[in-house]
Design a protein around this motif. Structure first.
Motif, PDB file in Angstrom:
ATOM      1  N   ILE A  61       0.862  -1.174   0.000  1.00  0.00           N
ATOM      2  CA  ILE A  61       0.000   0.000   0.000  1.00  0.00           C
ATOM      3  C   ILE A  61       0.897   1.222   0.000  1.00  0.00           C
ATOM      4  O   ILE A  61       1.771   1.369   0.861  1.00  0.00           O
ATOM      5  CB  ILE A  61      -0.928  -0.001   1.222  1.00  0.00           C
ATOM      6  CG1 ILE A  61      -1.968  -1.133   1.113  1.00  0.00           C
ATOM      7  CG2 ILE A  61      -1.627   1.341   1.384  1.00  0.00           C
ATOM      8  CD1 ILE A  61      -2.816  -1.319   2.360  1.00  0.00           C
ATOM      9  N   ALA A  62       0.703   2.091  -0.978  1.00  0.00           N
ATOM     10  CA  ALA A  62       1.566   3.275  -1.131  1.00  0.00           C
ATOM     11  C   ALA A  62       1.101   4.358  -0.162  1.00  0.00           C
ATOM     12  O   ALA A  62       0.262   5.194  -0.501  1.00  0.00           O
ATOM     13  CB  ALA A  62       1.518   3.772  -2.567  1.00  0.00           C
ATOM     14  N   THR A  63       1.644   4.364   1.023  1.00  0.00           N
ATOM     15  CA  THR A  63       1.157   5.254   2.079  1.00  0.00           C
ATOM     16  C   THR A  63       1.387   6.731   1.782  1.00  0.00           C
ATOM     17  O   THR A  63       0.682   7.586   2.318  1.00  0.00           O
ATOM     18  CB  THR A  63       1.828   4.908   3.430  1.00  0.00           C
ATOM     19  OG1 THR A  63       3.250   5.020   3.287  1.00  0.00           O
ATOM     20  CG2 THR A  63       1.471   3.497   3.859  1.00  0.00           C
ATOM     21  N   LYS A  64       2.344   7.032   0.909  1.00  0.00           N
ATOM     22  CA  LYS A  64       2.662   8.437   0.616  1.00  0.00           C
ATOM     23  C   LYS A  64       1.926   8.971  -0.616  1.00  0.00           C
ATOM     24  O   LYS A  64       2.015  10.153  -0.923  1.00  0.00           O
ATOM     25  CB  LYS A  64       4.179   8.602   0.444  1.00  0.00           C
ATOM     26  CG  LYS A  64       4.969   8.247   1.699  1.00  0.00           C
ATOM     27  CD  LYS A  64       6.466   8.314   1.457  1.00  0.00           C
ATOM     28  CE  LYS A  64       7.251   7.867   2.688  1.00  0.00           C
ATOM     29  NZ  LYS A  64       8.722   7.875   2.451  1.00  0.00           N
ATOM     30  N   ASP A  65       1.224   8.085  -1.338  1.00  0.00           N
ATOM     31  CA  ASP A  65       0.515   8.488  -2.551  1.00  0.00           C
ATOM     32  C   ASP A  65      -0.939   8.833  -2.241  1.00  0.00           C
ATOM     33  O   ASP A  65      -1.548   8.199  -1.368  1.00  0.00           O
ATOM     34  CB  ASP A  65       0.520   7.352  -3.577  1.00  0.00           C
ATOM     35  CG  ASP A  65       1.879   7.150  -4.231  1.00  0.00           C
ATOM     36  OD1 ASP A  65       2.862   7.759  -3.748  1.00  0.00           O
ATOM     37  OD2 ASP A  65       1.947   6.373  -5.187  1.00  0.00           O
ATOM     38  N   PRO A  66      -1.538   9.781  -2.957  1.00  0.00           N
ATOM     39  CA  PRO A  66      -2.975  10.037  -2.813  1.00  0.00           C
ATOM     40  C   PRO A  66      -3.778   8.776  -3.113  1.00  0.00           C
ATOM     41  O   PRO A  66      -3.500   8.072  -4.085  1.00  0.00           O
ATOM     42  CB  PRO A  66      -3.249  11.135  -3.846  1.00  0.00           C
ATOM     43  CG  PRO A  66      -1.931  11.763  -4.122  1.00  0.00           C
ATOM     44  CD  PRO A  66      -0.912  10.677  -3.952  1.00  0.00           C
ATOM     45  N   LEU A  67      -4.739   8.451  -2.252  1.00  0.00           N
ATOM     46  CA  LEU A  67      -5.591   7.267  -2.347  1.00  0.00           C
ATOM     47  C   LEU A  67      -4.870   5.968  -2.014  1.00  0.00           C
ATOM     48  O   LEU A  67      -5.488   4.904  -2.013  1.00  0.00           O
ATOM     49  CB  LEU A  67      -6.274   7.147  -3.716  1.00  0.00           C
ATOM     50  CG  LEU A  67      -7.458   8.083  -3.958  1.00  0.00           C
ATOM     51  CD1 LEU A  67      -8.068   7.809  -5.325  1.00  0.00           C
ATOM     52  CD2 LEU A  67      -8.518   7.952  -2.880  1.00  0.00           C
ATOM     53  N   ASN A  68      -3.570   6.040  -1.765  1.00  0.00           N
ATOM     54  CA  ASN A  68      -2.816   4.865  -1.299  1.00  0.00           C
ATOM     55  C   ASN A  68      -3.026   3.596  -2.122  1.00  0.00           C
ATOM     56  O   ASN A  68      -3.349   2.535  -1.576  1.00  0.00           O
ATOM     57  CB  ASN A  68      -3.169   4.572   0.168  1.00  0.00           C
ATOM     58  CG  ASN A  68      -3.203   5.802   1.038  1.00  0.00           C
ATOM     59  OD1 ASN A  68      -4.259   6.143   1.574  1.00  0.00           O
ATOM     60  ND2 ASN A  68      -2.093   6.493   1.168  1.00  0.00           N
ATOM     61  N   PRO A  69      -2.852   3.665  -3.451  1.00  0.00           N
ATOM     62  CA  PRO A  69      -2.989   2.440  -4.251  1.00  0.00           C
ATOM     63  C   PRO A  69      -1.875   1.463  -3.909  1.00  0.00           C
ATOM     64  O   PRO A  69      -0.878   1.825  -3.277  1.00  0.00           O
ATOM     65  CB  PRO A  69      -2.843   2.953  -5.686  1.00  0.00           C
ATOM     66  CG  PRO A  69      -1.958   4.156  -5.551  1.00  0.00           C
ATOM     67  CD  PRO A  69      -2.384   4.807  -4.257  1.00  0.00           C
TER      68      PRO A  69
END
Length: 289
Positions: A61-69
């Protein structure tokens, strides 16, 4: 509640993203918008599957990206693949995270003496089904292992898919030891050695690598949920973590549908997967310390 995923860009590429939708077709964050509990009364938790069993791509889970894809982890500009350290092929369980949890790096864990790893809490599903990347499954918690990863507390929750045909036989960590001989020992071995092919030392553990039971594990999960609530309500500093969400009403990070959709549409459309280096299937052998 059911969830679906939408792939953007090519698999095995730096741009690859797997976005989540709820049953209404709305884009959501798997980190913030999927509830921690699937059934609180029965103590059944949700688990977001990041890495299916036997695969090597280190998805997260991409915790630093918007919406965490979900995306593939990157080190020094290259996609990360977990090595096959004999006798283990890729990940030996379905690997993922409990949503709405956060291992706060500023919180020194009283059990380990180290801060958290800044991610949702990790889960190893020991059920028989090989899950799909992005699948949201319901799990029974069985216990936990306290990994100390480069000076950070990194709890590994042991659970079983609640829909597994044998789920009723597993109610605590000793059931795993009894019904799956050497499985827990193999789990410790995997986490101890998986970074060694990258030139890293063996990982260490709290409690001398002893597994803690179900009740202990559930208390750890609940404590990380409290840290998440403070994070998403902006009561603590989250650094680079992106808290964009669409359902957490007490959060100042709630976003409108148009803004959320623009995030997804700004990524490249889905395409055929990029080729993967044959080194991903290489086996590594070395003497245990």
């Amino acid at each position: 509640m059911s969830y679906s995923v939408e792939q953007r860009a090519k698999a095995n590429s730096l741009e690859y993203r797997l976005f989540f939708k709820n049953c209404k077709g709305q884009y959501i964050s798997p980190f913030h918008d999927i509830p921690m509990f699937a059934d609180e009364e029965k103590a059944i938790f949700n688990m977001v599957v990041e890495v299916p069993r036997w695969t090597n791509a280190k998805m997260e889970i991409a915790t630093k990206d918007p919406l965490n894809p979900i995306k593939q982890d990157v080190k020094k500009g290259k996609l990360r693949f977990v090595a096959n350290v004999f006798p283990h092929k890729g990940y030996i369980w379905n690997y993922g995270a409990v949503p709405q949890t956060w291992e706060n790096p500023a919180h020194i864990d009283e059990n380990t003496g180290f801060g958290g790893d800044n991610d949702p809490i990790d889960v190893c599903d020991i059920g028989s089904k090989v899950c799909e990347r992005g699948e949201v499954i319901k799990v029974k918690i069985l216990g936990t292992l306290a990994l100390i990863d480069e000076g950070e507390t990194d709890w590994k929750i042991i659970a079983i898919n609640a829909d597994d045909p044998e789920a009723s036989l597993y109610n605590d960590i000793e059931d795993v030891r009894r019904l799956k001989p050497n499985y827990l020992e193999s789990t410790v071995d995997w986490f101890r050695r998986y970074k060694v092919p990258d030139g890293k030392p063996e990982n260490q553990f709290a409690f001398e690598a002893e597994f803690k039971n179900k009740d202990f594990a559930i208390n750890i999960i609940k404590s990380t949920h409290e840290h998440w609530k403070a994070l998403v309500a902006k009561k603590v500093e989250g650094g680079e973590i992106n808290c964009m969400n669409v359902t957490v009403q007490e959060s100042p990070f709630v976003s409108k549908a148009e803004e959320v959709e623009s995030i997804v549409k700004a990524t490249p459309p889905c395409g055929p997967p990029s080729p993967v280096s044959e080194n991903v299937d290489k086996w590594y052998y070395y003497q245990k310390n």
